[in-house]
Design an enzyme around this catalytic site. Structure first.
Site, PDB file in Angstrom:
ATOM      1  N   LEU A  48      12.291   2.919   6.477  1.00 42.00           N
ATOM      2  CA  LEU A  48      12.040   1.751   5.632  1.00 42.00           C
ATOM      3  C   LEU A  48      11.515   2.284   4.302  1.00 42.00           C
ATOM      4  O   LEU A  48      10.533   3.037   4.269  1.00 42.00           O
ATOM      5  CB  LEU A  48      11.015   0.832   6.303  1.00 42.00           C
ATOM      6  N   ASP A  49      12.187   1.928   3.209  1.00 46.32           N
ATOM      7  CA  ASP A  49      11.808   2.447   1.892  1.00 46.32           C
ATOM      8  C   ASP A  49      10.356   2.120   1.556  1.00 46.32           C
ATOM      9  O   ASP A  49       9.833   1.084   1.993  1.00 46.32           O
ATOM     10  CB  ASP A  49      12.708   1.847   0.806  1.00 46.32           C
ATOM     11  N   PRO A  50       9.701   2.977   0.743  1.00 52.52           N
ATOM     12  CA  PRO A  50       8.306   2.692   0.340  1.00 52.52           C
ATOM     13  C   PRO A  50       8.136   1.321  -0.313  1.00 52.52           C
ATOM     14  O   PRO A  50       7.109   0.669  -0.121  1.00 52.52           O
ATOM     15  CB  PRO A  50       7.991   3.825  -0.645  1.00 52.52           C
ATOM     16  N   LEU A  51       9.134   0.858  -1.085  1.00 53.94           N
ATOM     17  CA  LEU A  51       9.024  -0.436  -1.762  1.00 53.94           C
ATOM     18  C   LEU A  51       9.280  -1.618  -0.827  1.00 53.94           C
ATOM     19  O   LEU A  51       9.094  -2.767  -1.216  1.00 53.94           O
ATOM     20  CB  LEU A  51       9.995  -0.508  -2.939  1.00 53.94           C
ATOM     21  N   ALA A  52       9.707  -1.322   0.404  1.00 50.03           N
ATOM     22  CA  ALA A  52       9.950  -2.379   1.392  1.00 50.03           C
ATOM     23  C   ALA A  52       8.755  -2.505   2.321  1.00 50.03           C
ATOM     24  O   ALA A  52       7.993  -1.554   2.515  1.00 50.03           O
ATOM     25  CB  ALA A  52      11.204  -2.069   2.195  1.00 50.03           C
TER      26      ALA A  52
END
Length: 328
Positions: A48-52
């Protein structure tokens, strides 16, 4: 003087269905959870991306053997597409590469949804973990290279509009393994002629887990430390973990927040076996499956004894043949 063996942590097993906050990377999250549980082994079932934000299932101990089954499960995301700009990363992190003054009316957005439902071809983002000639696409993209990433087949079960506003639309999508939500935003923006990128992304389900399974870092820290507060490192330093293992600690409260390892295998046929059969299976031996309703053939099945996971294996001609055994 002989070298002292490094303490590796506790043999704790189960799933932590973490509600990952924005700003924390998946690897960082796994390290933090591993430290909190002082677990000897940990891994996640899908980056899961850091911005998500949202659901990041993290497996501890024996549960790491079931990671592929969770990775293959359907996922549900709620995401916001900001119209008018395309960015290099297809989210807020990268610089603007295309822009438009056009903003799509809801009717046009809704008319586009069938194109992105079902089995479709999708090209992953330039900034993705796809390997190109042995290198990650995001590494090449950071060096300024534009790489040719082939489109691949994905499956989208449903794509719904949750809210529509003048400059952005909120969607909810249920999709299969390998789907890039950032690519959905990019491609819809291009089709609508106005460009678009992800401005907010939250994963709310990863099959078989649901939002009822969510646990936060704060809840885990409260269970682990009580009134003492979080004394742990930012991302689970291994030397600090080894030192902490030597201290007598009651892990009952935090262990109670684990989801049982077997939950990841709900997709498989469940075979109840006796204690004697469980012993034989754990030694790698096949056993005869008894019972009127027992399947005669199955490529994969899950054997349990007294409700505890014993093994994953195949059923052939009425016999269970173990492929992956779990500690008792």
């Amino acid at each position: 003087m002989g070298r002292r063996g490094k303490k590796k942590g506790r043999p704790v097993s189960g799933w932590v269905v973490l509600d990952k906050p924005v700003g924390m990377g998946s690897t960082e999250a796994v390290s933090k959870i591993k430290w909190l549980f002082q677990a000897e082994k940990a891994g996640h079932a899908g980056t899961l991306d850091p911005l998500a934000s949202g659901m990041l299932p993290i497996a501890l101990g024996e549960a790491t053997k079931t990671v592929p089954y969770v990775q293959d499960g359907a996922k549900i995301y709620r995401f916001t597409v900001a119209w008018g700009q395309e960015r290099s990363t297809d989210d807020l992190e990268g610089p603007v590469t295309e822009s438009s003054d056009l903003r799509p009316p809801e009717a046009e957005v809704r008319a586009l949804l069938p194109k992105y439902t079902g089995v479709i071809m999708q090209t992953p983002p330039q900034f993705s973990a796809i390997k190109i000639a042995g290198e990650r696409a995001y590494d090449l993209a950071r060096e300024g290279e534009t790489v040719d990433i082939p489109a691949r087949e994905i499956e989208i079960g449903r794509l719904d509009i949750v809210e529509h506003h003048a400059d952005h639309t909120v969607f909810e999508v249920e999709c299969g393994k390998g789907t890039y939500v950032r690519s959905l935003a990019r491609d819809m923006g291009r089709d609508l002629g106005c460009f678009g990128h992800i401005s907010d992304l939250r994963r709310i389900e990863v099959e078989p887990f649901t939002p009822e399974d969510f646990v936060t870092i704060a809840e885990l820290e409260a269970a682990r430390f009580g009134d003492q507060g979080d004394e742990g490192p930012e991302a689970g330093d291994e030397s600090d973990q080894a030192e902490a293992v030597a201290k007598p600690v009651d892990f009952g409260a935090i262990d109670a927040l684990l989801v049982d390892t077997s939950a990841a295998l709900d997709c498989l046929p469940q075979i109840a076996i006796s204690d004697d059969a469980a012993t034989k299976i754990r030694l790698g031996n096949p056993v005869i499956i008894r019972g009127r309703d027992a399947p005669v053939e199955a490529e994969e099945a899950c054997a349990t004894a007294r409700g505890k996971l014993v093994a994953i294996g195949a059923i052939e001609q009425g016999m269970f043949k173990p492929k992956r055994v779990f500690a008792g």
